[in-house]
Write an enzyme that holds these catalytic residues in place. Structure first.
Site, short mmCIF file in Angstrom:
data_model
loop_
_atom_site.label_atom_id
_atom_site.label_comp_id
_atom_site.label_asym_id
_atom_site.label_seq_id
_atom_site.Cartn_x
_atom_site.Cartn_y
_atom_site.Cartn_z
N GLY A 23 -7.75 -14.64 8.47
CA GLY A 23 -8.35 -13.40 8.64
C GLY A 23 -9.86 -13.47 7.97
N VAL A 24 -10.29 -12.36 7.26
CA VAL A 24 -11.58 -12.26 6.64
C VAL A 24 -11.88 -13.54 5.71
CG1 VAL A 24 -11.01 -10.59 4.63
CG2 VAL A 24 -13.38 -10.72 5.82
N SER A 77 -5.15 -15.06 3.03
CA SER A 77 -6.40 -15.84 3.48
C SER A 77 -6.63 -16.07 4.85
CB SER A 77 -6.52 -17.32 2.67
OG SER A 77 -6.65 -17.07 1.32
N GLY A 122 -8.25 -4.80 4.53
CA GLY A 122 -7.15 -5.45 5.08
C GLY A 122 -5.89 -5.12 4.55
N VAL A 123 -5.09 -6.13 4.31
CA VAL A 123 -3.92 -5.87 3.43
C VAL A 123 -4.04 -5.05 2.13
CG1 VAL A 123 -1.98 -6.91 2.38
CG2 VAL A 123 -2.58 -7.73 4.66
N ASP A 124 -4.86 -5.58 1.35
CA ASP A 124 -5.25 -5.08 0.13
C ASP A 124 -5.52 -3.23 0.20
OD1 ASP A 124 -5.86 -4.86 -2.68
OD2 ASP A 124 -7.88 -5.76 -2.50
N ASN A 167 -8.22 -9.03 -3.87
CA ASN A 167 -9.39 -9.74 -4.26
C ASN A 167 -9.40 -9.90 -5.77
OD1 ASN A 167 -10.79 -7.38 -5.63
ND2 ASN A 167 -10.93 -6.63 -3.27
N ASP A 201 4.31 -3.97 9.24
CA ASP A 201 3.51 -3.13 8.22
C ASP A 201 4.09 -3.69 7.07
OD1 ASP A 201 2.05 -1.64 6.64
OD2 ASP A 201 2.40 0.03 8.02
N ILE A 202 3.34 -4.48 6.27
CA ILE A 202 3.90 -4.88 4.75
C ILE A 202 4.17 -3.60 4.07
CG2 ILE A 202 1.80 -5.19 3.58
CD1 ILE A 202 3.06 -7.76 2.56
#
Length: 179
Positions: free
Chosen positions: A127-128, A125, A35-37, A27, A13-14
């Site tokens: 994944g989605v 980048s 997601g990560v964001d 984004n 987990d970042i």
């Protein structure tokens, strides 16, 4: 350290990494997303969103361009900084590997500029945004290796990956490509 940057890949987990800077696969709005964001914004708390809003109000009114990077504080995260980068979206025709590589090299340049010595990256980048994990791994590892060989100042670059498949892809690139 002897001047050599350690580059590693871990599954995890970042948002829980104990590094100077975590990289956010943001984004262009910088105002959070999925997601990560979304995970980074949720874990960092409202201070991160406020800093991002201030960036949009002042220096980045049109948002952060693809391939660029910018730093903020990290709010409630263990890290001191969040470095936001916008990865290319393959679904929008952004298929140039150099644009993806720029996310990693620009983030490292920003990390050095703020005095970070350790950085944690997600698979930007993947994944989605439609990039295949093995392609992201190849581009990311090559970009980080070239950058850290050319520009000293970092002790650790860690790829923090959310799936076993991504971890295997990054491990294969780290094993197959000599520094």
């Amino acid at each position: 350290m002897t001047g050599t940057t350690v580059i590693e890949a871990v599954r995890g987990d970042i948002t829980t990494q104990e590094v100077d800077a975590v990289v956010n696969a943001a984004n262009s709005s910088l105002l959070g997303g999925g997601g990560v964001d979304g995970a980074i914004h949720a874990a960092a708390g409202p201070a991160l969103l406020e800093e991002c809003r201030e960036l949009r109000r002042t220096t980045l009114p049109g948002g952060l361009p693809v391939g660029e990077a910018v730093a903020t504080g990290a709010g409630a995260l263990r890290a001191r900084f969040v470095i936001h980068t916008v990865g290319p979206n393959r679904h929008r025709g952004q298929t140039e590997p150099a644009l993806l590589a720029s996310c990693f090299t620009r983030s490292l340049a920003v990390a050095r500029a703020v005095g970070a010595r350790s950085v944690a990256f997600p698979a930007v980048s993947a994944g989605v945004y439609g990039w295949i994990g093995t392609e992201v791994a190849a581009v990311a590892v090559a970009a980080v290796r070239a950058d850290t060989a050319a520009a000293p100042g970092l002790d650790l670059v860690r790829f923090v990956l959310f799936s076993e498949d991504l971890l295997h892809a990054f491990d294969a690139e780290l094993a197959d490509r000599l520094p």
